[in-house]
Write a protein that holds these residues in place. Structure first.
Motif, PDB file in Angstrom:
ATOM      1  N   TRP A   1       0.633   8.732  10.330  1.00 22.28           N
ATOM      2  CA  TRP A   1      -0.836   8.659  10.419  1.00 22.28           C
ATOM      3  C   TRP A   1      -1.478   9.974  10.000  1.00 22.28           C
ATOM      4  CZ3 TRP A   1       0.087   4.100  10.279  1.00 22.28           C
ATOM      5  CH2 TRP A   1       0.528   3.271  11.289  1.00 22.28           C
ATOM      6  N   SER A   2      -0.800  11.099  10.248  1.00 20.05           N
ATOM      7  CA  SER A   2      -1.388  12.408   9.949  1.00 20.05           C
ATOM      8  C   SER A   2      -1.587  12.635   8.456  1.00 20.05           C
ATOM      9  CB  SER A   2      -0.511  13.527  10.527  1.00 20.05           C
ATOM     10  OG  SER A   2       0.761  13.539   9.891  1.00 20.05           O
ATOM     11  N   THR A   3      -0.908  11.847   7.617  1.00 17.04           N
ATOM     12  CA  THR A   3      -1.101  12.006   6.171  1.00 17.04           C
ATOM     13  C   THR A   3      -2.482  11.577   5.734  1.00 17.04           C
ATOM     14  OG1 THR A   3      -0.234   9.793   5.685  1.00 17.04           O
ATOM     15  CG2 THR A   3       1.355  11.595   5.799  1.00 17.04           C
ATOM     16  N   GLY A   4      -3.122  10.679   6.503  1.00 17.95           N
ATOM     17  CA  GLY A   4      -4.426  10.172   6.114  1.00 17.95           C
ATOM     18  C   GLY A   4      -4.362   9.127   5.017  1.00 17.95           C
ATOM     19  N   GLN A   5      -3.153   8.856   4.500  1.00 16.33           N
ATOM     20  CA  GLN A   5      -2.980   7.890   3.411  1.00 16.33           C
ATOM     21  C   GLN A   5      -1.983   6.806   3.794  1.00 16.33           C
ATOM     22  OE1 GLN A   5      -4.856   8.164   0.691  1.00 16.33           O
ATOM     23  NE2 GLN A   5      -5.756  10.077   1.373  1.00 16.33           N
ATOM     24  N   ALA A   6      -1.747   6.625   5.074  1.00 14.12           N
ATOM     25  CA  ALA A   6      -0.708   5.689   5.507  1.00 14.12           C
ATOM     26  C   ALA A   6      -1.001   4.271   5.034  1.00 14.12           C
ATOM     27  CB  ALA A   6      -0.587   5.728   7.029  1.00 14.12           C
ATOM     28  N   SER A   7      -2.228   3.796   5.249  1.00  6.86           N
ATOM     29  CA  SER A   7      -2.569   2.426   4.859  1.00  6.86           C
ATOM     30  C   SER A   7      -2.428   2.234   3.365  1.00  6.86           C
ATOM     31  CB  SER A   7      -3.997   2.100   5.306  1.00  6.86           C
ATOM     32  OG  SER A   7      -4.124   2.203   6.703  1.00  6.86           O
ATOM     33  N   THR A   8      -2.933   3.191   2.587  1.00  4.12           N
ATOM     34  CA  THR A   8      -2.872   3.080   1.130  1.00  4.12           C
ATOM     35  C   THR A   8      -1.431   3.019   0.641  1.00  4.12           C
ATOM     36  OG1 THR A   8      -4.939   4.323   0.932  1.00  4.12           O
ATOM     37  CG2 THR A   8      -3.579   4.142  -1.043  1.00  4.12           C
ATOM     38  N   LEU A   9      -0.590   3.891   1.175  1.00  9.73           N
ATOM     39  CA  LEU A   9       0.809   3.925   0.745  1.00  9.73           C
ATOM     40  C   LEU A   9       1.528   2.628   1.080  1.00  9.73           C
ATOM     41  CD1 LEU A   9       1.729   7.580   1.793  1.00  9.73           C
ATOM     42  CD2 LEU A   9       1.321   6.734  -0.517  1.00  9.73           C
ATOM     43  N   MET A  10       1.301   2.095   2.277  1.00 13.50           N
ATOM     44  CA  MET A  10       1.995   0.872   2.666  1.00 13.50           C
ATOM     45  C   MET A  10       1.468  -0.348   1.923  1.00 13.50           C
ATOM     46  SD  MET A  10       2.854   1.371   6.726  1.00 13.50           S
ATOM     47  CE  MET A  10       1.223   1.945   7.199  1.00 13.50           C
ATOM     48  N   ILE A  11       0.169  -0.352   1.589  1.00 14.05           N
ATOM     49  CA  ILE A  11      -0.366  -1.444   0.770  1.00 14.05           C
ATOM     50  C   ILE A  11       0.262  -1.407  -0.613  1.00 14.05           C
ATOM     51  CG2 ILE A  11      -2.447  -2.261  -0.407  1.00 14.05           C
ATOM     52  CD1 ILE A  11      -4.034  -1.496   2.076  1.00 14.05           C
ATOM     53  N   LEU A  12       0.377  -0.213  -1.189  1.00 14.20           N
ATOM     54  CA  LEU A  12       1.007  -0.094  -2.508  1.00 14.20           C
ATOM     55  C   LEU A  12       2.465  -0.511  -2.459  1.00 14.20           C
ATOM     56  CD1 LEU A  12      -0.506   3.303  -3.765  1.00 14.20           C
ATOM     57  CD2 LEU A  12      -1.060   1.000  -4.571  1.00 14.20           C
ATOM     58  N   LEU A  13       3.155  -0.179  -1.375  1.00 13.72           N
ATOM     59  CA  LEU A  13       4.555  -0.564  -1.241  1.00 13.72           C
ATOM     60  C   LEU A  13       4.685  -2.090  -1.170  1.00 13.72           C
ATOM     61  CD1 LEU A  13       7.153   1.280   0.879  1.00 13.72           C
ATOM     62  CD2 LEU A  13       7.143  -1.197   0.871  1.00 13.72           C
ATOM     63  N   GLN A  14       3.814  -2.736  -0.396  1.00 20.54           N
ATOM     64  CA  GLN A  14       3.834  -4.199  -0.323  1.00 20.54           C
ATOM     65  C   GLN A  14       3.489  -4.818  -1.672  1.00 20.54           C
ATOM     66  OE1 GLN A  14       1.907  -5.836   3.466  1.00 20.54           O
ATOM     67  NE2 GLN A  14       1.272  -3.706   3.526  1.00 20.54           N
ATOM     68  N   PHE A  15       2.485  -4.261  -2.324  1.00 18.41           N
ATOM     69  CA  PHE A  15       2.064  -4.779  -3.622  1.00 18.41           C
ATOM     70  C   PHE A  15       3.203  -4.669  -4.636  1.00 18.41           C
ATOM     71  CE2 PHE A  15      -0.066  -4.236  -7.766  1.00 18.41           C
ATOM     72  CZ  PHE A  15      -0.777  -5.424  -7.806  1.00 18.41           C
ATOM     73  N   GLY A  16       3.901  -3.534  -4.633  1.00 20.29           N
ATOM     74  CA  GLY A  16       5.023  -3.356  -5.545  1.00 20.29           C
ATOM     75  C   GLY A  16       6.136  -4.353  -5.274  1.00 20.29           C
ATOM     76  N   THR A  17       6.420  -4.606  -3.987  1.00 17.92           N
ATOM     77  CA  THR A  17       7.459  -5.573  -3.636  1.00 17.92           C
ATOM     78  C   THR A  17       7.092  -6.970  -4.124  1.00 17.92           C
ATOM     79  OG1 THR A  17       7.985  -4.277  -1.658  1.00 17.92           O
ATOM     80  CG2 THR A  17       8.785  -6.540  -1.727  1.00 17.92           C
ATOM     81  N   ILE A  18       5.832  -7.347  -3.966  1.00 23.28           N
ATOM     82  CA  ILE A  18       5.381  -8.675  -4.398  1.00 23.28           C
ATOM     83  C   ILE A  18       5.492  -8.822  -5.909  1.00 23.28           C
ATOM     84  CG2 ILE A  18       3.351 -10.174  -4.551  1.00 23.28           C
ATOM     85  CD1 ILE A  18       2.497  -8.967  -1.816  1.00 23.28           C
ATOM     86  N   ILE A  19       5.100  -7.800  -6.654  1.00 25.53           N
ATOM     87  CA  ILE A  19       5.198  -7.841  -8.116  1.00 25.53           C
ATOM     88  C   ILE A  19       6.656  -7.987  -8.551  1.00 25.53           C
ATOM     89  CG2 ILE A  19       4.902  -6.486 -10.231  1.00 25.53           C
ATOM     90  CD1 ILE A  19       2.323  -7.630  -9.271  1.00 25.53           C
ATOM     91  N   LEU A  20       7.533  -7.179  -7.965  1.00 27.79           N
ATOM     92  CA  LEU A  20       8.951  -7.225  -8.342  1.00 27.79           C
ATOM     93  C   LEU A  20       9.590  -8.555  -7.941  1.00 27.79           C
ATOM     94  CD1 LEU A  20      10.118  -3.606  -7.429  1.00 27.79           C
ATOM     95  CD2 LEU A  20       9.489  -4.513  -9.670  1.00 27.79           C
TER      96      LEU A  20
END
Length: 560
Positions: free
Chosen positions: A237-256
């Motif tokens: 959470w301290s990164t301030g980008q947790a949601s964005t990173l995990m959304i991108l990770l999910q999006f990448g998994t779905i594309i692949l």
């Protein structure tokens, strides 16, 4: 080239130039009614036309007309909801809405392309899937062309600079010129690629390459989840980008996953164990969805709903629908046969949510203003913590209605906040947005309501004026609870007295000279001004090592 192709290319060129010119004008205007241009229509409709131009004819025209009318209806409602007493001098950004609608349109146009091509709504999912892939690869090759095109223009502009013709690069890179050139290049590259039979072969080759990334992605997904208990969620959470990173990770998994399993009738993995490993990443998707949902919900619980947080929640939910569907299919052993059902259902849900968010039902502006008002009325936040300027200038009609309601309050602190917000002119607010510095009266309001430590101390008028005029030193603080002031002597000199302005990311140390301040130094770290007042407080300690003087220079010793 036949007459039909001539007409098609003429319309492609006209649409590209009109789109580029309007977007160029939008890019250079700072304020005013032109900021209300229907960006969704200007941006999306030409792209849809370029991608579907091979179906030239009455059915295509009817589809483009219908899409334009739907987008204009969305825009008409948004225009109404953004209207406030200040008119359209300052208009909130359309970025979130454009992203939301573009996602929906890009995922739904393959259905209409198949309908136009087959003259029927009965067509297999495989046709929809490969039409979507074709659109994706057309956009991909257009992006490559635009990169090469602008690489050549940059090289040419450097040559013009060398010979003293600086006006030519200035003209080329002016948005009024550069954006129409970019639109024209993209439109022509798509038109040429559509007629080239190799685009489908290239697409299938890219899909086969992407498919083999999924097993490696599965390993990374599992390792990341296994490391979370060891590192703790707080570090994430301290990164301030947790949601964005995990959304991108999910999006990448779905594309692949779609690249690997295509329409669900075949797979690139002939080995049974590799196939199982590839499916492991799909089982991780619900976990990432839960973490993303918790991360966004945490921010909403702390600071309330805003338009941007609602957009973030939209992305989390939409991507989560795919993730939950894929994981369920794996668990009940219907994978990859269910990939078509999950994709089609998710697209329909996405279209419904997007339509609702462009209506009073789930309008982000209405939800944000109502939630912030309810937080104030329930006592979750104090009157000083409500962002009255955000209500007035960023939430349109709904925000103005909330301020009108608060203007009838008997609470003097609420009335003070409303009156302060209404005293700011749209011109002043626009200047503060451009400079990322709040208006002067709002700055003074933040400083006067910030907590001062130790209790009983307060800032003098001169000290307050200093912070108001040197606001950049405070890193554009937006709320009183984001900063505290600490009177504490941190210098070894007995004659020096200090004041620390402590924010979430830094502490600025000033030396007091009667009623004036002078910058002395800075401490860096991650601080929470809200918790400092209820913790053990702030104190000084003697350094473990004294400074060292070498050759006339003073050096600090840093140790673990």
């Amino acid at each position: 080239m036949n007459t039909t192709d001539n007409k098609r290319y003429i319309w492609v060129i006209i649409s590209a130039l009109v789109q580029g010119l309007l977007l160029g004008i939008y890019a250079v205007i700072p304020s005013g009614p032109l900021l209300c241009m229907p960006l969704s229509v200007i941006f999306i409709v030409p792209f849809v036309f370029w991608l579907t131009q091979e179906h030239w004819g009455r059915r295509l025209f009817n589809f483009i007309l219908g899409l334009t009318l739907v987008l204009l209806a969305f825009w008409g409602y948004r225009l109404w909801s953004l209207w406030s007493a200040d008119g359209f001098y300052y208009v909130p950004s359309q970025k979130s809405e454009l992203i939301r609608i573009s996602m929906t349109v890009f995922l739904t146009i393959p259905f209409f392309q198949c309908r136009i091509a087959s003259w029927s709504w009965k067509f297999p999912y495989s046709e929809i899937f490969f039409q979507f892939c074709r659109n994706l690869f057309l956009m991909f090759q257009a992006s490559l062309v635009i990169v090469v095109f602008w690489g050549l223009l940059v090289t040419a502009s450097l040559l013009f600079d060398l010979v003293g013709l600086e006006s030519v690069p200035f003209l080329i890179f002016n948005p009024i010129t550069s954006i129409p050139l970019s639109s024209l290049t993209i439109a022509i590259s798509i038109s040429v690629a559509i007629k080239h039979p190799g685009i489908d072969s290239l697409g299938r080759w890219l899909l086969s390459v992407l498919a083999w990334l999924l097993p490696f992605f599965s390993v990374l997904s599992v390792l990341f989840l296994l490391c979370l208990p060891l590192s703790g969620l707080q570090k994430l959470w301290s990164t301030g980008q947790a949601s964005t990173l995990m959304i991108l990770l999910q999006f990448g998994t779905i594309i692949l996953a779609n690249a690997a399993y295509l329409d669900g009738t075949k797979t690139a993995f002939t080995n049974h164990y590799v196939n199982i490993l590839a499916q492991v990443s799909l089982l991780c998707l619900p976990v990432y969805f839960a973490l993303s949902l918790y991360s966004v919900s945490l921010r909403i619980f702390q600071y309330g709903l805003t338009v941007d947080r609602i957009q973030a929640m939209f992305l989390v939910v939409v991507v989560g629908i795919w993730g939950l569907g894929y994981a369920l299919a794996v668990v009940i052993r219907k994978w990859p046969l269910w990939i078509a059902h999950v994709n089609i259902s998710a697209i329909i849900i996405l279209a419904l949510i997007t339509s609702a968010m462009n209506s009073p039902l789930l309008d982000p502006f209405r939800l944000a203003s109502s939630h912030q008002l309810s937080r104030l009325q329930s006592g979750a936040i104090s009157p000083e913590d409500l962002d009255y300027l955000y209500m007035r200038f960023n939430l349109g009609r709904y925000g103005s209605d909330v301020l009108s309601q608060l203007a009838q309050s008997n609470n003097p602190r609420v009335l003070h906040g409303v009156n302060s917000a209404m005293s700011i002119t749209p011109q002043e607010y626009l200047e503060s947005v451009m400079s990322n510095i709040p208006p002067e009266e709002h700055r003074r309001e933040i400083i006067s309501n910030a907590k001062v430590y130790p209790e009983g101390r307060s800032l003098s008028e001169g000290q307050m004026n200093y912070f108001v005029s040197h606001w950049k030193e405070l890193q554009s603080i937006k709320r009183p609870d984001e900063i505290i002031f600490v009177f504490m002597d941190v210098s070894s000199s007995n004659e020096a007295h200090n004041l620390i302005a402590l924010t979430q990311s830094a502490g600025i140390i000033y030396t007091l000279h009667d009623d004036s301040l002078a910058y002395s130094g800075m401490i860096t770290g991650s601080f929470n001004p809200k918790e400092i007042m209820i913790s053990e407080g702030i104190r000084t300690v003697e350094p473990a090592y004294r400074d060292i003087v070498i050759g006339g220079g003073v050096y600090h010793v840093f140790s673990e």
